[in-house]
Design an enzyme around this catalytic site. Structure first.
Site, PDB file in Angstrom:
ATOM      1  N   GLU A  75       0.813  -1.213   0.000  1.00 24.24           N
ATOM      2  CA  GLU A  75       0.000   0.000   0.000  1.00 24.24           C
ATOM      3  C   GLU A  75       0.854   1.274   0.000  1.00 24.24           C
ATOM      4  O   GLU A  75       0.361   2.353   0.338  1.00 24.24           O
ATOM      5  CB  GLU A  75      -0.941   0.016   1.217  1.00 24.24           C
ATOM      6  CG  GLU A  75      -1.770  -1.232   1.403  1.00 24.24           C
ATOM      7  CD  GLU A  75      -2.892  -1.379   0.374  1.00 24.24           C
ATOM      8  OE1 GLU A  75      -2.842  -0.701  -0.668  1.00 24.24           O
ATOM      9  OE2 GLU A  75      -3.797  -2.191   0.610  1.00 24.24           O
ATOM     10  N   TYR A 121     -15.605  14.106  19.241  1.00 21.45           N
ATOM     11  CA  TYR A 121     -14.189  13.742  19.130  1.00 21.45           C
ATOM     12  C   TYR A 121     -13.753  13.374  17.722  1.00 21.45           C
ATOM     13  O   TYR A 121     -12.648  13.709  17.299  1.00 21.45           O
ATOM     14  CB  TYR A 121     -13.869  12.646  20.146  1.00 21.45           C
ATOM     15  CG  TYR A 121     -14.214  13.098  21.543  1.00 21.45           C
ATOM     16  CD1 TYR A 121     -13.443  14.079  22.166  1.00 21.45           C
ATOM     17  CD2 TYR A 121     -15.351  12.628  22.185  1.00 21.45           C
ATOM     18  CE1 TYR A 121     -13.792  14.546  23.424  1.00 21.45           C
ATOM     19  CE2 TYR A 121     -15.707  13.094  23.441  1.00 21.45           C
ATOM     20  CZ  TYR A 121     -14.923  14.064  24.054  1.00 21.45           C
ATOM     21  OH  TYR A 121     -15.271  14.542  25.279  1.00 21.45           O
TER      22      TYR A 121
END
Length: 216
Positions: A75, A121
């Protein structure tokens, strides 16, 4: 800035912590971080987050050449895309976390704002998360899709695959991706329930107060 040895140990410590708590399993997931001299440390291909060896992390120089360690994750184009388009990115982490993947399959998900506003958050740590379409694992097109965002997002969700988050350092990136998974878990728990989400006014207050990247 953290030295090379300490950074290697931190990468492995945080990766093991995520593995031990089931945030990514087997040999899934990958993690990288900028070194003090502008190089890159990357988890090797086919390795488990639970058993990373600090001395065998893939080590690239500033020109992008592998100078020591094992071959890197397949990746790499995904990681490079974040580093090349976001000057603030000093670490990138990618997981196959269960609830985020599950939420990516739900038909009601907004591709431009993947996570519902359930808590403050995720907004504070991630901004808006972009849901990208499915790509074959390792497909360079994933990196091209991230480049197409022109550095405007710190986090993306690869549909049916897993989240990817860039941060100012390894700890920040790991904290943010854990918040992404937690919020996706809440979204799955609240699915079908008329939950009281944060209002547009509350969201914009968070964006303003914490200087969150929100547009784009």
């Amino acid at each position: 800035m953290m030295g090379d040895t300490a950074l290697r140990e931190q990468i492995c410590l945080l990766a093991k912590s995520m593995f031990d708590r089931g945030l990514t399993g087997g040999s899934t997931g990958n993690i990288s971080a900028r070194t003090a001299d502008g190089g890159l440390l990357v988890s090797p291909t086919g390795t488990s987050f639970g058993r990373l060896d600090p001395g065998r992390l893939s080590h690239f120089d500033t020109a992008g050449r592998l100078i020591d360690g094992d071959p890197p994750t397949k990746e790499m184009p995904l990681h490079a895309a974040f580093y090349d388009t976001r000057s603030s990115a000093r670490a990138v982490v990618h997981l196959h976390s269960c609830h985020a993947v599950a939420w990516s399959m739900m038909p009601e998900v907004d591709p431009d704002n993947f996570l519902p506003p359930l808590t403050p958050y995720a907004i504070m740590k991630l901004g808006r998360v972009k849901l990208l379409p499915f790509f074959r694992p390792g497909d360079p097109a994933m990196g091209q899709a991230v480049r197409g965002l022109a550095g405007k997002r710190s986090a993306v969700m690869l549909a049916n695959h897993g989240p990817v988050v860039a941060g100012k350092d390894v700890e920040a990136a790991c904290n943010a991706i854990e918040e992404l998974e937690d919020t996706a878990r809440l979204a799955m728990l609240m699915r079908g329930v008329d939950a009281r989400m944060l209002s547009s006014e509350q969201i914009m207050d968070l964006v303003s107060h914490f200087d969150v990247e929100w547009e784009g």
